[in-house]
Enzyme design. Structure first.
Site, PDB file in Angstrom:
ATOM      1  CD  GLU A   1      -3.348   0.631  -1.979  1.00 26.77           C
ATOM      2  OE1 GLU A   1      -3.605  -0.487  -1.515  1.00 26.77           O
ATOM      3  OE2 GLU A   1      -4.096   1.609  -1.846  1.00 26.77           O
TER       4      GLU A   1
ATOM      5  CG  HIS B   1      -2.027   0.874   1.312  1.00 35.09           C
ATOM      6  ND1 HIS B   1      -1.947   2.207   0.969  1.00 35.09           N
ATOM      7  CD2 HIS B   1      -3.303   0.665   1.681  1.00 35.09           C
ATOM      8  CE1 HIS B   1      -3.134   2.765   1.138  1.00 35.09           C
ATOM      9  NE2 HIS B   1      -3.973   1.859   1.577  1.00 35.09           N
TER      10      HIS B   1
END
Ligand code: BG6
Length: 317
Positions: free
Chosen positions: A291, A168
């Protein structure tokens, strides 16, 4: 709980070697700095040539009481809300668990952290209480402008281990001029805000700073480029070393291994920024999350087997 002492900092001084590549104007940065936390196996900072590549919120909580806002949180073994009826934990337990540093390179260029099922708070395991696993995560400065991330998930139990995951990554950007270029045309996506599905014909996501963006893009072919200006589009193909036209400045190129076939692009914009206690009200202007992920179809590791993936982030200026 992780305390300040858990944060490990690695520095690397790199000798400058100027390599001229046709149509690419690159000034190789001179040094890198890397900082990681064992809480969440979290890369908190990575700087190249004195500049932050990653965004870390000024309001990030670093005492181990919650996931760190910024840097590179790991979403594992699920992405988004848990599907387990007894869990409200978003993005899995990896980012809120205490990993152990099991190896640190003597030259200060990287480290390896490990998480076993027995390290995880049983209350957070949700559907994973019967699973036995060892996750090894290595973070390494590859050269003065590249960071390498590698993950190996071993199933040491006797039942299959299914999971989704996402690196992320929060990138620091000048939001007004950002484009995220997916290296494909006709990219299928799920807009998590409306719940609608669609196809991004050109494979470019823009509008950062103007609106909330929360897209899960499927079947993305790497590399992905985060580009900071409106310069000429560039022809990209896997393996090209940047390949930018002279008018385009690529801040970061993300090159993920084939197993990470999805990508999530997120910017919270105004309302969600204000709703997050660990994020500044105006900080949405300074970041974009891109991500590298595996979310559409989970990985399933057979009993006794393992699965590996890797990611390389590279900075061009
Ligand atoms: C993104 C999701 O990956 O993470 C968004 O696509 C979510 O929907 C964002 O809002 C932040 O999640 P969290 O749990 O860190 O606040």
């Amino acid at each position: 709980m992780c305390r300040a002492g858990c944060v490990r900092s690695l520095t690397l001084a790199v000798v400058v070697v100027v390599v001229v590549v046709v149509v690419v104007v690159v000034t190789p940065p001179t040094s890198s700095f890397l900082s990681c936390s064992e809480h969440g196996a979290h890369v908190t900072n990575w700087t190249v040539g004195g500049r932050d590549v990653l965004f870390l919120s000024s309001k990030a909580v670093l005492d181990g009481s919650k996931a760190i806002r910024g840097g590179i949180p790991l979403c594992f073994p699920w992405f988004g809300p848990s599907t387990h009826p007894d869990s409200s934990l978003q993005h899995g337990f990896a980012r809120v668990s205490n990993w152990r540093c099991v190896d640190e390179q003597q030259d200060g260029r990287g480290l390896t952290m490990e998480l076993k099922d027995s390290d995880v708070d049983p209350a957070l395991l949700a559907g994973y209480s019967d699973s036995k696993f060892v996750v090894r995560y290595s973070v390494k400065i590859l050269d003065g402008s590249s960071l390498g991330l590698e993950m190996v998930v071993k199933n040491v139990g006797d039942v299959p281990l299914p999971f989704s995951l996402a690196f992320h990554s929060y990138f620091r950007v000048a939001a007004a001029s950002v484009e995220v270029r997916l290296n494909a045309t006709g990219v299928r996506f799920l807009d998590q805000l409306s719940g609608s599905e669609g196809v991004n014909a050109g494979g470019v996501v823009e509008g950062f700073g103007d609106r909330e963006i929360d897209l899960v893009c499927y079947g993305v072919t790497n590399p992905i480029d985060i580009v900071t200006n409106e310069g000429e589009k560039r022809a990209k193909s896997k393996g090209t070393e940047g390949g930018a036209s002279a008018n385009a400045t690529t801040v970061v190129t993300i090159d993920a291994s084939d197993g990470l076939r999805d990508a999530v692009v997120w910017n919270p914009h105004v309302a969600k920024s204000k709703a997050m206690a660990d994020f500044g009200d105006e900080e949405y202007r300074e970041m974009v999350c891109v991500e590298s992920a595996r979310v559409e179809t989970p990985v399933v590791v057979r009993a006794g087997g393992e699965w590996a993936c890797s990611l390389r982030l590279r900075v061009f200026r």
